[in-house]
Design a protein around this motif. Structure first.
Motif, short mmCIF file in Angstrom:
data_model
loop_
_atom_site.label_atom_id
_atom_site.label_comp_id
_atom_site.label_asym_id
_atom_site.label_seq_id
_atom_site.Cartn_x
_atom_site.Cartn_y
_atom_site.Cartn_z
N SER A 7 1.49 6.75 -2.44
CA SER A 7 2.69 5.93 -2.44
C SER A 7 2.32 4.50 -2.10
O SER A 7 1.27 4.23 -1.53
CB SER A 7 3.70 6.47 -1.42
N SER A 8 3.19 3.60 -2.47
CA SER A 8 2.98 2.19 -2.16
C SER A 8 3.33 1.93 -0.71
O SER A 8 4.26 2.53 -0.16
CB SER A 8 3.85 1.31 -3.06
N LEU A 9 2.57 1.04 -0.08
CA LEU A 9 2.84 0.63 1.30
C LEU A 9 3.35 -0.79 1.26
O LEU A 9 2.67 -1.69 0.75
CB LEU A 9 1.56 0.72 2.13
N THR A 10 4.55 -1.01 1.77
CA THR A 10 5.14 -2.34 1.82
C THR A 10 5.01 -2.89 3.23
O THR A 10 5.41 -2.24 4.20
CB THR A 10 6.62 -2.30 1.40
N THR A 13 6.64 -8.81 2.66
CA THR A 13 6.90 -8.97 1.22
C THR A 13 5.71 -8.53 0.37
O THR A 13 5.76 -8.60 -0.85
CB THR A 13 7.20 -10.45 0.89
N GLU A 14 4.64 -8.08 1.02
CA GLU A 14 3.44 -7.64 0.32
C GLU A 14 3.50 -6.14 0.04
O GLU A 14 4.01 -5.37 0.85
CB GLU A 14 2.20 -7.95 1.16
N VAL A 15 2.99 -5.74 -1.11
CA VAL A 15 2.98 -4.33 -1.50
C VAL A 15 1.56 -3.92 -1.86
O VAL A 15 0.91 -4.56 -2.70
CB VAL A 15 3.92 -4.07 -2.69
N LEU A 16 1.08 -2.86 -1.23
CA LEU A 16 -0.20 -2.25 -1.59
C LEU A 16 0.15 -1.04 -2.45
O LEU A 16 0.68 -0.05 -1.95
CB LEU A 16 -0.98 -1.81 -0.35
N PRO A 17 -0.08 -1.11 -3.76
CA PRO A 17 0.33 -0.02 -4.64
C PRO A 17 -0.59 1.21 -4.56
O PRO A 17 -1.77 1.09 -4.27
CB PRO A 17 0.27 -0.64 -6.03
N ASP A 18 -0.01 2.36 -4.78
CA ASP A 18 -0.74 3.62 -4.96
C ASP A 18 -1.79 3.89 -3.88
O ASP A 18 -2.95 4.13 -4.17
CB ASP A 18 -1.40 3.63 -6.35
N ALA A 66 4.33 -1.09 9.77
CA ALA A 66 4.52 -0.56 8.42
C ALA A 66 3.71 0.72 8.20
O ALA A 66 4.20 1.69 7.63
CB ALA A 66 4.14 -1.61 7.37
N HIS A 70 5.39 4.34 7.58
CA HIS A 70 5.07 5.03 6.33
C HIS A 70 4.43 6.39 6.61
O HIS A 70 4.78 7.39 5.97
CB HIS A 70 4.15 4.16 5.48
#
Length: 91
Positions: A7-10, A13-18, A66, A70
């Protein structure tokens, strides 16, 4: 038995995808009571998160909150799938 979650970690405003998480993995005795114990996350995602902190895009406190939030959500989601008989302590 360990389980995978992706899953993506937000963080702010930054998102670490997958991001790849492993649940129900034994962690060190020193951290058994810490939030997110029994869960591991891929090293490249950790490095990416550290770079966001180093670049001033997120604070260390934001990143820690975060990740804990998560990890807790993944833990609740996967624990909910386990039949109750397997969660009860043995006599």
């Amino acid at each position: 038995m360990p389980a995978d979650a992706r899953s993506s970690l937000t963080v702010g405003t930054e998102v670490l995808p997958d991001v790849h998480w492993m649940w129900d993995v034994r962690t060190s005795d020193e951290r058994l009571q810490a939030k997110g114990s029994f869960m591991v996350v891929e090293v490249p995602a950790v490095v990416e998160l550290l770079r966001l902190i180093a670049d001033g895009k997120v604070t260390a406190a934001e990143a820690a909150a975060a990740v804990e939030k998560h990890a807790d959500a993944i833990d609740k989601n996967l624990t909910a799938r386990i039949p109750a008989r397997f969660l009860e302590p043995e006599d």
